[in-house]
Design a protein around this motif. Structure first.
Motif, PDB file in Angstrom:
ATOM      1  N   THR A  35       0.843  -1.190   0.000  1.00 18.19           N
ATOM      2  CA  THR A  35       0.000   0.000   0.000  1.00 18.19           C
ATOM      3  C   THR A  35       0.879   1.240   0.000  1.00 18.19           C
ATOM      4  O   THR A  35       1.989   1.234   0.545  1.00 18.19           O
ATOM      5  CB  THR A  35      -0.938   0.039   1.220  1.00 18.19           C
ATOM      6  OG1 THR A  35      -0.163   0.124   2.423  1.00 18.19           O
ATOM      7  CG2 THR A  35      -1.818  -1.195   1.282  1.00 18.19           C
ATOM      8  N   TYR A  36       0.361   2.297  -0.617  1.00 16.28           N
ATOM      9  CA  TYR A  36       1.099   3.558  -0.689  1.00 16.28           C
ATOM     10  C   TYR A  36       0.140   4.693  -0.373  1.00 16.28           C
ATOM     11  O   TYR A  36      -0.919   4.835  -1.004  1.00 16.28           O
ATOM     12  CB  TYR A  36       1.681   3.766  -2.084  1.00 16.28           C
ATOM     13  CG  TYR A  36       2.341   5.117  -2.255  1.00 16.28           C
ATOM     14  CD1 TYR A  36       3.593   5.375  -1.703  1.00 16.28           C
ATOM     15  CD2 TYR A  36       1.693   6.140  -2.951  1.00 16.28           C
ATOM     16  CE1 TYR A  36       4.196   6.619  -1.843  1.00 16.28           C
ATOM     17  CE2 TYR A  36       2.285   7.383  -3.099  1.00 16.28           C
ATOM     18  CZ  TYR A  36       3.538   7.620  -2.547  1.00 16.28           C
ATOM     19  OH  TYR A  36       4.121   8.852  -2.679  1.00 16.28           O
ATOM     20  N   ASP A  37       0.501   5.492   0.624  1.00 17.67           N
ATOM     21  CA  ASP A  37      -0.338   6.618   1.017  1.00 17.67           C
ATOM     22  C   ASP A  37       0.483   7.577   1.868  1.00 17.67           C
ATOM     23  O   ASP A  37       0.878   7.239   2.977  1.00 17.67           O
ATOM     24  CB  ASP A  37      -1.558   6.120   1.804  1.00 17.67           C
ATOM     25  CG  ASP A  37      -2.588   7.216   2.052  1.00 17.67           C
ATOM     26  OD1 ASP A  37      -2.328   8.378   1.694  1.00 17.67           O
ATOM     27  OD2 ASP A  37      -3.656   6.894   2.607  1.00 17.67           O
ATOM     28  N   VAL A  38       0.747   8.764   1.315  1.00 17.22           N
ATOM     29  CA  VAL A  38       1.468   9.795   2.066  1.00 17.22           C
ATOM     30  C   VAL A  38       0.523  10.906   2.501  1.00 17.22           C
ATOM     31  O   VAL A  38       0.954  11.953   2.967  1.00 17.22           O
ATOM     32  CB  VAL A  38       2.620  10.385   1.238  1.00 17.22           C
ATOM     33  CG1 VAL A  38       3.721   9.367   1.035  1.00 17.22           C
ATOM     34  CG2 VAL A  38       2.111  10.933  -0.096  1.00 17.22           C
ATOM     35  N   GLY A  39      -0.784  10.652   2.341  1.00 14.68           N
ATOM     36  CA  GLY A  39      -1.766  11.653   2.716  1.00 14.68           C
ATOM     37  C   GLY A  39      -2.033  12.676   1.641  1.00 14.68           C
ATOM     38  O   GLY A  39      -2.754  13.648   1.866  1.00 14.68           O
ATOM     39  N   GLY A  40      -1.467  12.464   0.445  1.00 18.40           N
ATOM     40  CA  GLY A  40      -1.686  13.381  -0.659  1.00 18.40           C
ATOM     41  C   GLY A  40      -2.921  13.029  -1.454  1.00 18.40           C
ATOM     42  O   GLY A  40      -3.834  12.351  -0.974  1.00 18.40           O
ATOM     43  N   ALA A  41      -2.937  13.443  -2.698  1.00 17.35           N
ATOM     44  CA  ALA A  41      -4.117  13.236  -3.531  1.00 17.35           C
ATOM     45  C   ALA A  41      -4.304  11.764  -3.883  1.00 17.35           C
ATOM     46  O   ALA A  41      -5.421  11.251  -3.852  1.00 17.35           O
ATOM     47  CB  ALA A  41      -4.016  14.078  -4.800  1.00 17.35           C
ATOM     48  N   TRP A  42      -3.212  11.050  -4.211  1.00 15.46           N
ATOM     49  CA  TRP A  42      -3.327   9.680  -4.689  1.00 15.46           C
ATOM     50  C   TRP A  42      -2.880   8.673  -3.616  1.00 15.46           C
ATOM     51  O   TRP A  42      -1.964   8.936  -2.852  1.00 15.46           O
ATOM     52  CB  TRP A  42      -2.463   9.477  -5.939  1.00 15.46           C
ATOM     53  CG  TRP A  42      -2.960  10.231  -7.137  1.00 15.46           C
ATOM     54  CD1 TRP A  42      -2.540  11.462  -7.565  1.00 15.46           C
ATOM     55  CD2 TRP A  42      -3.968   9.816  -8.052  1.00 15.46           C
ATOM     56  NE1 TRP A  42      -3.223  11.847  -8.693  1.00 15.46           N
ATOM     57  CE2 TRP A  42      -4.112  10.838  -9.022  1.00 15.46           C
ATOM     58  CE3 TRP A  42      -4.766   8.667  -8.161  1.00 15.46           C
ATOM     59  CZ2 TRP A  42      -5.007  10.763 -10.069  1.00 15.46           C
ATOM     60  CZ3 TRP A  42      -5.664   8.581  -9.214  1.00 15.46           C
ATOM     61  CH2 TRP A  42      -5.782   9.616 -10.152  1.00 15.46           C
TER      62      TRP A  42
END
Length: 714
Positions: free
Chosen positions: A608-615
């Motif tokens: 999973t990938y999530d830095v809190g940005g748009a995507w």
């Protein structure tokens, strides 16, 4: 630096707040939000709590998986899956959250209202036997169930509410009793949410889901509520027509270690099922790949529950307690062998209540001592097997009332002898009492009676380290699973009236051992390796489809598991595991010693990938190796890979969109395969001279499926 000297304190003082996560939710209608807020408001008023139109929720922080080597583990094969790991995982069904347990595989061979099929450590766990599952302290496994022992229906789960999933494999934990042979899982729900949310998603084959969730903080209290409605037809020629209604209402204060929670849950589902079918019926063109031989299979089920959890710490230790009541019902209509045996109904109506109390204290000689007791009683008012035509009862094979009570006492001592040496020593005593009263059935009158069995289960564990961010483990212990109460007292075969040769033991012993290692090779990367072995005294199984016990002897299993977790500050979370297992009967059965449906190799990779940005995104790949379909291993299943993908886009802080592609590469494999006798419609009920034709029975994977969602944070 590792702080192993405080291992006892950390393993005992569960003072951390439950970790929450910024889950992904999709748009729902205003109606759901209104219902939810009214539900929460009514509860607050009923509790005498002040309310406010404007509530400011506390900021919720998310932590990574608890893989640090600070003495929180007693074996190499236990761990915790957090909400952050689950947040962006694409799921076809709610129970697939269990696949976050390394080596666990979840499939389905019938409709989505029925319990899933589970596999772990060389066990075909069927619908839950030999693996104990708890949600908010409540046991989910149903003992002496109409369909199968330990039946575990997790379709009531709302994945977005899961706070964490704690798992332990093997028989080494004194707290885990009946059915915890391959292991146990404890699933906890959140106590509050960072945002109230509305969720609406839809997809191919009539899939629709609406979810409204929210929480209010009122002084020191949190009130959480959720309402879920969903429907699905699936890819089947005969539409599944699944309708599911689900609700949760929770009042809590404080933390898990110092506070309490009261939870009410309600779940109902009905569906039409496409059961497994003979492969030859598909090959001949009698039915299509997603066709059926029985247009009226399916069922309805419900689960209503109340539960309470309480924790209290003091200067000398801590208390922990929980209590629960569950009202459960199922009417399941199945035609597993086509026209050979026709359709039957399995009916179950029960009330289950019980609880647990434990006291932990740190003794002067660096020992954390925990003593506890557990009580469970199942009052089963109706437990029936009926022959049916188009869901109408024709004859009663057997019908019973059953009272089953389980009592367990346990003690566990965790001692830190040296900074690099600690041990765990546990002892557990269980007693199970059953009372079976036949109420109907031609040959069932002589199958009542009382029974009792006791089990003493010693357990021991050794931990060496840490040495350069590495710990070594050795574990040994006894455990057990209970058998169906009806089989334990039966004297007559309910199908032909013949006498049975002795009763089935009420308890089947298990003995297991394991050695392993947990290490941190690099920053953010945690890895564990375990070599395990398990002896089961008996593989006897009560067959709910026929109302009799299938005789099987003891078995031996061993295997190797390697699991890895990686997380960094760049938004990536990676989970990867490989599990190898070897399962054999101790004596020849049906010409061989292979345990049918015991998967020898599984592999999974989740990213999973999530830095809190748009995507943000999530990907899950899994591999199920070829397994024996019968004891000689002449007939084998086909190995296969599946891949699920999730993509998300945050338009702004309040609005986000998701796209899930399930079975991304459109694998044509089978979710489950069996080998047995059956008759298709074209062959007639007397095929094979009335004994059926042996062959492969399959339930196909669902094809590539697209689902889209939209979320509003309120």
């Amino acid at each position: 630096m590792l702080q192993s000297s405080i291992v006892i304190t950390q393993s005992f003082l569960e003072f951390k707040d439950m970790k929450n996560s910024n889950q992904s939710f999709t748009l729902n209608t205003t109606v759901f939000y209104i219902l939810l807020t009214q539900l929460v408001s009514i509860t607050a008023n009923a509790a005498g709590l002040p309310t406010s139109d404007e509530i400011t929720l506390d900021k919720v922080l998310v932590s990574g998986n608890q893989h640090d080597l600070t003495g929180v583990a007693d074996s190499a094969s236990e761990g915790t899956v957090t909400a952050k790991q689950l947040a962006n995982r694409p799921l076809l069904r709610p129970a697939e959250v269990m696949e976050a347990i390394p080596g666990m595989m979840v499939t389905q061979h019938s409709g989505d209202g029925k319990a899933n099929q589970y596999f772990l450590r060389g066990f075909n766990l069927d619908h839950g036997s030999d693996f104990a599952t708890y949600v908010n302290g409540m046991p989910v496994n149903n003992v002496t169930h109409a369909h199968g022992q330990g039946y575990t229906d997790l379709n009531f789960l709302i994945p977005e509410l899961i706070s964490n999933l704690r798992y332990r494999k093997g028989v080494y934990a004194a707290e885990d009793g009946d059915l915890a042979v391959a292991g146990a899982a404890h699933i906890d729900y959140l106590r509050s949410l960072p945002n109230n949310q509305l969720n609406f998603s839809m997809g191919e084959n009539g899939y629709k889901r609406a979810l409204a969730i929210g929480s209010y903080n009122v002084e020191d209290y949190s009130i959480l509520g959720a309402i879920e409605l969903s429907a699905n037809d699936g890819p089947w020629v005969q539409p599944e027509g699944l309708g599911k209604q689900n609700a949760v209402l929770r009042l809590s204060t404080g933390t898990v270690a110092d506070g309490y929670s009261l939870t009410a849950m309600a779940y109902h589902a009905d569906w039409t099922a496409t059961e497994q079918v003979p492969q030859r019926a598909i090959d001949s063109g009698e039915i299509s790949r997603y066709g059926t031989l029985a247009p009226t299979d399916g069922g309805k089920t419900h689960r209503y529950s109340l539960s309470a959890q309480w924790g209290k710490t003091d200067d000398f230790g801590s208390w922990k307690a929980n209590a629960y009541w569950v009202n459960y019902g199922l009417n399941l209509f199945s035609t597993p062998s086509g026209l050979l045996d026709g359709q039957h109904e399995q009916a179950d109506r029960r009330n289950t209540w019980g609880g647990q109390v434990s006291r932990s204290a740190i003794l002067p000689w660096s020992t954390l001592l925990t003593i506890g007791t557990q009580l469970r009683q199942d009052n089963i008012g109706q437990l029936g097997l009926y022959q049916t035509i188009d869901r109408q009862r024709v004859t009663t094979t057997r019908q019973d009332k059953v009272n089953e009570t389980g009592l367990g006492l346990y003690a566990d001592a965790n001692t830190q002898w040296l900074p690099w040496l600690r041990t765990t020593a546990g002892l557990r005593w269980d007693t199970i009492q059953v009372e079976v009263t036949p109420t109907a059935g031609v040959f069932n009158a002589n199958n009542g009676g009382d029974g009792r069995a006791d089990q003493v289960s010693p357990k021991f564990g050794l931990v060496l380290g840490p040495f350069k961010r590495t710990e070594f483990y050795a574990n040994w212990g006894y455990g057990f699973h209970s058998n169906d109460a009806r089989g334990s007292v039966a004297k007559t075969n309910v199908n032909d009236g013949s006498a049975l040769n002795g009763n089935t033991p009420l308890i089947a012993k298990a003995k297991g051992s394991e050695v392993g290692i947990r290490t941190q090779p690099l920053s953010g990367w945690f890895s564990s390796l375990s070599l395990w072995q398990m002896d089961l005294a008996s593989e006897l199984v009560y067959i709910g489809d026929s109302g009799v016990t299938e005789p099987k002897g003891g078995s031996n299993r061993y295997g190797l598991e390697w699991s890895n977790y990686y997380s960094n500050n760049d938004g990536w979370i990676l989970d990867a595991d490989v599990a190898l297992s070897h399962a054999r009967f101790n004596q020849v059965s049906n010409g061989g010693t292979y345990v049918p449906n015991a998967i020898p190799i599984t592999t999974s990779l989740a990213a999973t990938y999530d830095v809190g940005g748009a995507w943000y995104s999530g990907l899950r790949m899994r591999y199920i190796g070829s397994y024996a379909l019968e004891e000689t291993n002449t007939e084998k299943s086909s190995a296969f890979w599946t891949t699920n993908l999730k993509l998300g886009y945050r338009f702004d802080k309040k609005l986000q969109f998701t796209v899930d592609v399930l079975n991304l590469f459109d694998s044509k494999a089978n979710d489950i395969e069996y080998f047995g006798a059956s008759c298709s419609n074209s062959e007639g009920a007397s095929c094979g001279g009335g004994n059926g034709i042996d062959g492969r029975l399959v339930h196909p994977l669902e094809p590539r499926t697209l689902r889209v969602g939209m979320t509003v944070n309120l």
